[in-house]
Design a protein around this motif. Sequence first.
Motif, PDB file in Angstrom:
ATOM      1  N   MET A 175       0.819  -1.209   0.000  1.00  0.00           N
ATOM      2  CA  MET A 175       0.000   0.000   0.000  1.00  0.00           C
ATOM      3  C   MET A 175       0.855   1.263   0.000  1.00  0.00           C
ATOM      4  O   MET A 175       1.873   1.331   0.686  1.00  0.00           O
ATOM      5  CB  MET A 175      -0.936   0.003   1.220  1.00  0.00           C
ATOM      6  N   TRP A 208     -13.413   4.188   2.998  1.00  0.00           N
ATOM      7  CA  TRP A 208     -13.912   4.682   1.701  1.00  0.00           C
ATOM      8  C   TRP A 208     -12.798   5.441   0.982  1.00  0.00           C
ATOM      9  O   TRP A 208     -12.540   5.210  -0.201  1.00  0.00           O
ATOM     10  CB  TRP A 208     -15.120   5.580   1.937  1.00  0.00           C
ATOM     11  N   SER A 210      -9.577   5.273   1.462  1.00  0.00           N
ATOM     12  CA  SER A 210      -8.399   4.435   1.191  1.00  0.00           C
ATOM     13  C   SER A 210      -8.755   3.116   0.524  1.00  0.00           C
ATOM     14  O   SER A 210      -7.936   2.183   0.534  1.00  0.00           O
ATOM     15  CB  SER A 210      -7.659   4.159   2.515  1.00  0.00           C
ATOM     16  N   ASP A 211      -9.928   3.025  -0.053  1.00  0.00           N
ATOM     17  CA  ASP A 211     -10.425   1.743  -0.572  1.00  0.00           C
ATOM     18  C   ASP A 211      -9.484   1.105  -1.590  1.00  0.00           C
ATOM     19  O   ASP A 211      -9.208  -0.100  -1.529  1.00  0.00           O
ATOM     20  CB  ASP A 211     -11.809   1.941  -1.192  1.00  0.00           C
ATOM     21  N   ASP A 212      -8.972   1.893  -2.520  1.00  0.00           N
ATOM     22  CA  ASP A 212      -8.084   1.339  -3.550  1.00  0.00           C
ATOM     23  C   ASP A 212      -6.823   0.752  -2.929  1.00  0.00           C
ATOM     24  O   ASP A 212      -6.355  -0.323  -3.329  1.00  0.00           O
ATOM     25  CB  ASP A 212      -7.713   2.418  -4.569  1.00  0.00           C
ATOM     26  N   ASP A 213      -6.266   1.461  -1.962  1.00  0.00           N
ATOM     27  CA  ASP A 213      -5.074   0.979  -1.266  1.00  0.00           C
ATOM     28  C   ASP A 213      -5.392  -0.268  -0.448  1.00  0.00           C
ATOM     29  O   ASP A 213      -4.626  -1.235  -0.444  1.00  0.00           O
ATOM     30  CB  ASP A 213      -4.534   2.079  -0.349  1.00  0.00           C
ATOM     31  N   TYR A 214      -6.516  -0.232   0.254  1.00  0.00           N
ATOM     32  CA  TYR A 214      -6.901  -1.361   1.096  1.00  0.00           C
ATOM     33  C   TYR A 214      -7.127  -2.635   0.282  1.00  0.00           C
ATOM     34  O   TYR A 214      -6.829  -3.738   0.747  1.00  0.00           O
ATOM     35  CB  TYR A 214      -8.169  -1.018   1.885  1.00  0.00           C
ATOM     36  N   LYS A 215      -7.653  -2.481  -0.917  1.00  0.00           N
ATOM     37  CA  LYS A 215      -7.899  -3.647  -1.757  1.00  0.00           C
ATOM     38  C   LYS A 215      -6.593  -4.358  -2.127  1.00  0.00           C
ATOM     39  O   LYS A 215      -6.577  -5.581  -2.298  1.00  0.00           O
ATOM     40  CB  LYS A 215      -8.652  -3.238  -3.025  1.00  0.00           C
ATOM     41  N   LYS A 216      -5.517  -3.593  -2.253  1.00  0.00           N
ATOM     42  CA  LYS A 216      -4.217  -4.201  -2.565  1.00  0.00           C
ATOM     43  C   LYS A 216      -3.788  -5.170  -1.464  1.00  0.00           C
ATOM     44  O   LYS A 216      -3.099  -6.155  -1.728  1.00  0.00           O
ATOM     45  CB  LYS A 216      -3.150  -3.112  -2.731  1.00  0.00           C
ATOM     46  N   LYS A 247     -18.571   0.963  -2.204  1.00  0.00           N
ATOM     47  CA  LYS A 247     -18.664   2.411  -1.978  1.00  0.00           C
ATOM     48  C   LYS A 247     -19.962   2.868  -2.634  1.00  0.00           C
ATOM     49  O   LYS A 247     -19.965   3.491  -3.700  1.00  0.00           O
ATOM     50  CB  LYS A 247     -17.445   3.122  -2.569  1.00  0.00           C
ATOM     51  N   ARG A 280     -15.228  10.486  -3.331  1.00  0.00           N
ATOM     52  CA  ARG A 280     -14.142  10.482  -2.362  1.00  0.00           C
ATOM     53  C   ARG A 280     -14.083  11.794  -1.589  1.00  0.00           C
ATOM     54  O   ARG A 280     -13.751  11.800  -0.387  1.00  0.00           O
ATOM     55  CB  ARG A 280     -12.814  10.232  -3.086  1.00  0.00           C
TER      56      ARG A 280
END
Length: 299
Positions: free
Chosen positions: A84, A197, A199-205, A217, A273
């Motif tokens: 992340m 919400w 940091s969703d893209d980072d969290y998905k990694k 979201k 966002r």
Amino acid sequence: MLTSNANNIEGLLVLKLKLKAYFELLKFRLSFLVAFSCGFGYVLASPSTLNWWSFAMICIGGFLMSGASVTINQVLEKHLDKLMERTKNRPIPTGRVSDQEAMALSAILIAMSSLILLYFANPLTMGLSLISMILYSFVYTPLKRVGPIAVFVGAIPGALPPLLGWIAATGSVSYEALVIFGIQFIWQFPHFWAIAWVSDDDYKKAGFKLLPSGGGKDLNTAIQIMIYTLFLIPLGLLPMKFGITGINSAIIVTFCGALFLSQTFSLMKNGNRKSALKIMFGSFLYLPIVQIAYLLDKV
């Protein structure tokens, strides 16, 4: 002589960098907020004449236990932190601190915190602080990849600091203590979900699954954020109802709750966002303002 001086300077530089890395592990801002909440609970439960030395030590004990918890969290998530953007430069992923060094630091912090809370507070305060550390480090941390149940579990140690402060001052769990615990417990949900919400893209990694309603979201998630924020308004009036505080703080808390709630309507409408960021920053402001209002209006 020159070689010796150069070695000494190099040694001091290495030590400085190591200490800086240890400081980063403690997540100062987060641990400071934990210490502040501990102090808030302690002052709210204390008589008019405050024992400032005990107050300071309770805050320090809370800070140290929080530092230990977040350090263990970083050890357990070191491989995920590398994935992340927001965490890849932390001390452990970058190799500035080893796992062994981090765990040794955690052990020292836990021991220091436990001794401080046992001596300056009571065994119940110390025991609950250890339970909080275990829940955060060894239950909440792995559950983040399981599902949004992690938010419920994480909200418990997140809401314990003011309760610990109250118990440190009184030696018992009372309905007043549960009221201030409940306010901070419910606050955790819009706070956590707004961060998730954003940091969703980072969290998905890293495979983190913190958002409710299937992790989307979407409007359902936005509605749940709104509902929990709405609950904060009546909950915020309970300290006045039970005679902990007076009418002035009730007015301030209601006003802050209404402003906080209004931010959720934008997320429900736009689902972007930017709206989630406003809720996230709103949550950061809401809690300390409310706690300070209660302290200033203590009956």
